[in-house]
Design a protein around this motif. Structure first.
Motif, short mmCIF file in Angstrom:
data_model
loop_
_atom_site.label_atom_id
_atom_site.label_comp_id
_atom_site.label_asym_id
_atom_site.label_seq_id
_atom_site.Cartn_x
_atom_site.Cartn_y
_atom_site.Cartn_z
N LYS A 68 22.59 82.01 71.11
CA LYS A 68 23.47 80.84 71.14
C LYS A 68 24.33 80.84 72.38
CE LYS A 68 24.40 80.44 66.29
NZ LYS A 68 25.57 80.59 65.40
N ASP A 77 35.70 80.09 72.49
CA ASP A 77 34.35 79.58 72.23
C ASP A 77 33.52 80.61 71.46
OD1 ASP A 77 34.83 77.22 73.69
OD2 ASP A 77 34.49 78.32 75.56
N GLU A 133 23.23 71.99 71.47
CA GLU A 133 23.60 73.41 71.59
C GLU A 133 24.90 73.60 72.38
OE1 GLU A 133 19.92 75.20 73.00
OE2 GLU A 133 19.62 75.93 70.96
N ASP A 134 25.63 72.54 72.53
CA ASP A 134 26.92 72.65 73.21
C ASP A 134 27.95 73.18 72.22
OD1 ASP A 134 29.21 72.44 74.65
OD2 ASP A 134 29.20 70.25 74.80
N PHE A 135 27.86 74.45 71.93
CA PHE A 135 28.67 75.02 70.85
C PHE A 135 30.14 75.13 71.22
CE2 PHE A 135 24.40 76.90 70.14
CZ PHE A 135 24.10 76.14 69.04
N GLY A 136 30.46 74.88 72.48
CA GLY A 136 31.86 74.85 72.86
C GLY A 136 32.55 73.58 72.36
N TYR A 182 8.28 83.87 54.46
CA TYR A 182 9.59 84.53 54.44
C TYR A 182 9.89 84.93 53.00
CZ TYR A 182 11.48 79.97 52.97
OH TYR A 182 11.73 78.80 52.31
N GLY A 183 10.57 86.00 52.86
CA GLY A 183 10.78 86.52 51.51
C GLY A 183 11.85 85.74 50.78
N ILE A 184 11.77 85.70 49.47
CA ILE A 184 12.84 85.11 48.69
C ILE A 184 13.36 86.18 47.74
CG2 ILE A 184 13.45 83.40 46.94
CD1 ILE A 184 11.44 81.52 48.14
N CYS A 185 14.65 86.44 47.82
CA CYS A 185 15.25 87.39 46.89
C CYS A 185 15.71 86.61 45.68
CB CYS A 185 16.45 88.08 47.54
SG CYS A 185 16.01 88.91 49.05
N HIS A 186 15.09 86.83 44.56
CA HIS A 186 15.40 86.01 43.39
C HIS A 186 16.63 86.48 42.64
CE1 HIS A 186 12.11 83.13 43.28
NE2 HIS A 186 11.46 84.05 43.96
N ALA A 222 15.62 80.36 45.26
CA ALA A 222 15.60 81.69 44.66
C ALA A 222 16.14 81.70 43.24
CB ALA A 222 16.43 82.65 45.52
N PHE A 223 17.22 80.98 42.98
CA PHE A 223 17.95 81.18 41.73
C PHE A 223 17.58 80.20 40.61
CE2 PHE A 223 21.70 83.06 44.38
CZ PHE A 223 20.98 84.22 44.54
N TRP A 241 29.88 72.15 66.59
CA TRP A 241 29.82 73.30 65.67
C TRP A 241 30.26 72.99 64.26
CZ3 TRP A 241 34.17 75.37 63.53
CH2 TRP A 241 35.38 75.28 64.24
N ARG A 262 15.90 78.99 37.52
CA ARG A 262 15.20 79.72 36.45
C ARG A 262 14.60 78.72 35.49
NH1 ARG A 262 15.63 83.12 39.56
NH2 ARG A 262 16.97 84.96 39.56
N LYS A 307 38.87 97.40 55.08
CA LYS A 307 37.64 96.97 54.43
C LYS A 307 36.82 98.12 53.85
CE LYS A 307 34.81 93.49 56.34
NZ LYS A 307 34.38 92.98 57.64
N HIS A 323 18.20 77.30 50.22
CA HIS A 323 17.43 78.54 50.15
C HIS A 323 17.80 79.33 48.89
CE1 HIS A 323 14.96 81.71 51.64
NE2 HIS A 323 15.95 82.57 51.64
N PHE A 348 26.32 74.45 79.21
CA PHE A 348 27.16 73.26 79.19
C PHE A 348 28.51 73.49 79.82
CE2 PHE A 348 24.06 72.82 75.87
CZ PHE A 348 23.62 71.51 76.04
N LYS A 349 29.03 74.68 79.58
CA LYS A 349 30.32 74.97 80.19
C LYS A 349 30.55 76.47 80.19
CE LYS A 349 33.81 74.46 76.52
NZ LYS A 349 34.30 75.78 76.54
N LYS A 386 5.12 82.11 51.36
CA LYS A 386 5.57 81.27 52.45
C LYS A 386 5.75 81.95 53.79
CE LYS A 386 8.37 77.38 51.29
NZ LYS A 386 9.67 76.89 51.42
N ALA A 390 22.42 79.63 75.27
CA ALA A 390 22.23 78.17 75.21
C ALA A 390 23.52 77.44 75.55
CB ALA A 390 21.75 77.77 73.81
N ALA A 391 24.63 77.90 74.97
CA ALA A 391 25.89 77.17 75.10
C ALA A 391 26.46 77.24 76.52
CB ALA A 391 26.92 77.68 74.10
N LYS A 398 34.23 80.54 67.84
CA LYS A 398 33.55 79.42 67.19
C LYS A 398 32.10 79.75 66.89
CE LYS A 398 36.06 75.72 69.45
NZ LYS A 398 35.89 74.84 70.60
N LEU A 399 31.49 80.50 67.76
CA LEU A 399 30.08 80.84 67.56
C LEU A 399 29.90 81.89 66.46
CD1 LEU A 399 28.75 80.97 71.21
CD2 LEU A 399 28.31 79.24 69.48
#
Ligand code: SF4
Lengths: 257, 420
Positions: free
Chosen positions: B350, B364, A104-107, B43-47, A130-131, A112, A133, B407, A126, B357-358, B41, B353-354, B367-368
């Protein structure tokens, strides 16, 4: 610089990692056996896949990673992204050199980059769940053709096995020229020649079950009936269902005849 | 199945069902047993995705669009001049199985107009689910609409075979239901919800004691509100949703932007744009309430009863609460980081968690995968990134809107015209 040539399998890559440490190679690039660039390099090292060496690398990784992080490396391998072997190697080196879990050291850019490849594979797996057929053949086999960017078959096998326990099925990756086949008991990997013009009208009447065309048309009818014209948003449509998948998706293939 | 007639029915009865938005197949685990068909399962699956961008995960159809009622907002209403059709029980079963085996769908969402009476209709819905489970050994997802006014006994049967049940309130308040659905009665909608809530809770208790206890609507219940057909504010809508989450233990409340389908002058005229952005804002607000620890009143209040259309509700909240910022992501707790615009739930985790470390710097965060250009107005770093601090909320909003202008500009102007 040393070019490390392996057989293209995950075990082969792991063996290569073991030998890089063993022979203390410094500056390395990976190549798969058939790579044409082989001769351009002054130094080549050929790896013979060795399960016990591979397992020792796996053991070292397993000790230092969560099970998700551990599987993440394999998924990154399946991503087929450019230079993935080098990314995986740098990540592995970092993991093996640390006494704590660094996933988890994403830095860290190797962390990453690996993570990104893992995500790519996971996402496509995934999507394929789904796809895919299926079409039903005259001899009651449900088959599907896919053409994913990542090598996802190993990851989706158990999903389809659980879901379609009572029907025979085959999912074939035309890009990598192999498929997985379920015979009501087990799933096995098979290689075969596949007719890719499978959407033609002839194909439907010759190969497929008599109800197949009807169900395909029902599905197309359903797909167009649920659309709400006044909410149309093609950008969103394509974002969710990228065009590169369309040629194998019934609802996106115009009716034959 | 007689091919042509089934095709025609599917066209009619899928078309009529498409305005119901509850399509998710998530949250139900139903394992494949005895080598049957299907495995839900969790979790849903969008087909597939429709051209309007909504996900298709279930075969969503009406059993019939014949209806004895006359709800103004509904295409199946008695007084509407449309083609009518009805599936047989066996046809729905065959369609579901045929689609499922080809991996087109996760399961069935079955709703219906009311023909004859509530129980008569409900009984058929139940029969389909029962047949799928017992005769076809089908373990995919089944969502049944509970018909208001149906007997408890039938609701109970429905819960045994279905994964999820829903009773749609349709209108956010009792007054508008009265106005637009004179045959319906708020009580008739609330009563089955309450019954289901209790049965589902009872099943959960039993499951704790005996893991083999038979399933009862394991994916819970949901409901839907039509948005923009009547005059309610977002405060009233979200308040109602909150009531369903708190009091009825709903798994989901769906918001469906009204698609004008009627010349009835109680309703927006045909041609009025569907309030897509407003609908989207409501989902965002709903999400903030369920997953980000926001209280309804933090997002809409008496002084501001409607959500902003031009910015999302999280940014809206942040701009009204600039005194909570800037936040130092290297020290702040998770709950506060989640509230920073541009940082989602997973990214917040994240970060936490990250940073072990630093110390984390802007690069950074990029990057996440964080929307840094948006988040930066709300962040404090030890080094030279303080300069944004003195902007007013209007300035920040302008700058962020400028960023996304290219956009979304067109969408906004369309949509805004509607509400001016
Ligand atoms: S009862 Fe249901 S199907 Fe009948 S008109 Fe009202 S909303 Fe439509």
């Amino acid at each position: 610089m040393t070019q490390v040539i392996y057989d293209g399998t995950y075990e082969g890559w792991l063996t290569a990692v073991f030998e890089i440490y063993e022979f203390k190679f410094q500056d390395i690039v990976f190549a798969k056996k058939e790579a044409s660039a082989v001769l351009l390099f002054a130094e080549n090292h050929f790896v013979v896949t060795d399960v016990s060496k591979a397992n020792r690398v796996l053991k070292g990784l397993k000790q230092r990673l969560s099970s998700e992080g551990f599987e993440g490396i394999y998924k990154a391998f399946l991503s087929d992204v450019n230079q993935i072997e080098e990314i995986m190697f740098r990540f592995t080196k970092y993991v093996l050199s640390s006494s704590i879990n660094v996933e988890e050291d994403f830095g860290n850019s190797d962390v990453w980059e690996l993570r990104r490849a893992t995500r790519l594979t996971r996402k496509e797996a995934h999507r394929m769940e789904a796809f895919v057929r299926f079409k039903l053949t005259k001899d009651q086999l449900y088959y599907a053709i896919i053409e994913p960017d990542c090598d996802v078959l190993p990851l989706i096998e158990s999903h389809f096995k659980k879901r379609y326990a009572d029907q025979r099925w085959l999912i074939y990756d035309v890009k990598r020229k192999y498929g997985i086949y379920y015979d009501l008991e087990n799933v096995s990997t098979i290689e075969l020649q596949f007719n890719t013009k499978s959407n033609s009208a002839n194909h439907l009447t010759e190969i497929c079950d008599e109800k197949e065309e009807f169900f395909q048309n029902l599905w197309r009818c359903y797909f167009s009936s649920v659309n709400i014209e006044s909410r149309k948003n093609m950008k969103l449509h394509i974002q969710h269902m990228p065009k590169r998948y369309w040629k194998h998706m019934i609802e996106k293939i115009p009716e034959t005849k | 199945m007689v091919n042509e007639r089934v095709m025609e029915k599917l066209g009619i009865l899928a078309d009529a069902a498409k305005y119901d938005v509850s399509c998710s197949s998530a949250l139900s685990k139903r394992e494949n047993k005895d080598k049957g068909l299907g495995n839900a399962k969790g979790y849903g699956i969008c087909h597939a995705f429709t051209e309007d961008g909504r996900c298709v995960s279930l075969l969503k159809i009406l059993l019939t669009n014949h209806c004895i009622f006359d709800c103004a907002y509904c295409v199946s209403r008695k007084s509407n001049d449309v083609k009518r059709a009805a599936f047989t029980v066996q046809e729905v079963v065959d369609l579901t199985i045929g689609f499922y085996r080809r991996n087109y769908i996760e399961g069935l969402f079955l709703s219906s107009g009311i023909f004859d009476n509530a129980d008569y209709t409900m009984e058929r819905l139940v029969r389909i689910a029962k047949k799928l489970r017992l005769e076809e050994n089908f373990n995919g997802y089944i969502h049944l609409k509970a018909i208001p006014g149906a007997s408890d006994e039938l609701l109970k049967q429905a819960g045994i075979y279905a994964d999820r049940l829903s009773v749609n309130v349709e209108m956010p308040t009792e007054q508008s239901l009265k106005l637009l659905a004179p045959d319906k009665n708020h009580k008739d909608v609330i009563k089955p919800m309450e019954y289901l809530k209790n049965e589902i809770a009872g099943y959960k208790e039993e499951k704790k004691l005996n893991y083999k206890a038979p399933l009862f609507a394991p994916a819970g219940q949901s409901t839907q509100m039509v948005i923009g057909a009547t005059k309610e504010s977002d405060l009233e809508i979200l308040g109602m949703a909150d009531y369903f989450y708190q009091q009825m233990n709903m798994k989901r409340v769906y918001y469906s932007g009204y698609v004008p389908i009627s010349y009835d002058n109680r309703l927006p005229a045909i041609g009025t744009p569907v309030p897509i952005i407003r609908e989207n804002r409501l989902y965002q607000a709903d999400w903030l309430i369920r997953y980000y620890g926001f209280n309804v009143n933090e997002i809409v209040g008496l002084n501001q009863p409607n959500l902003d259309l031009d910015i999302d509700p999280k940014l809206g909240w942040a701009l009204h609460n600039l005194n909570q910022f800037p936040v130092d992501i290297n020290t702040a707790d998770l709950e506060l980081i989640k509230r920073i615009p541009g940082i989602g739930y997973l990214s917040a985790k994240k970060i936490v968690a990250a940073r072990q470390f630093k110390k984390l710097f802007p690069e950074d965060l990029r990057k996440l995968g964080i929307a840094y250009s948006r988040a930066k107005y709300f962040l404090a770093f030890a080094t030279p990134f303080q300069m944004q601090k003195d902007l007013t909320s209007i300035q920040i909003k302008d700058q962020i809107l400028n960023l996304q202008k290219s956009k979304y500009k067109n969408d906004f102007s369309n949509q805004l015209a509607l509400f001016n």
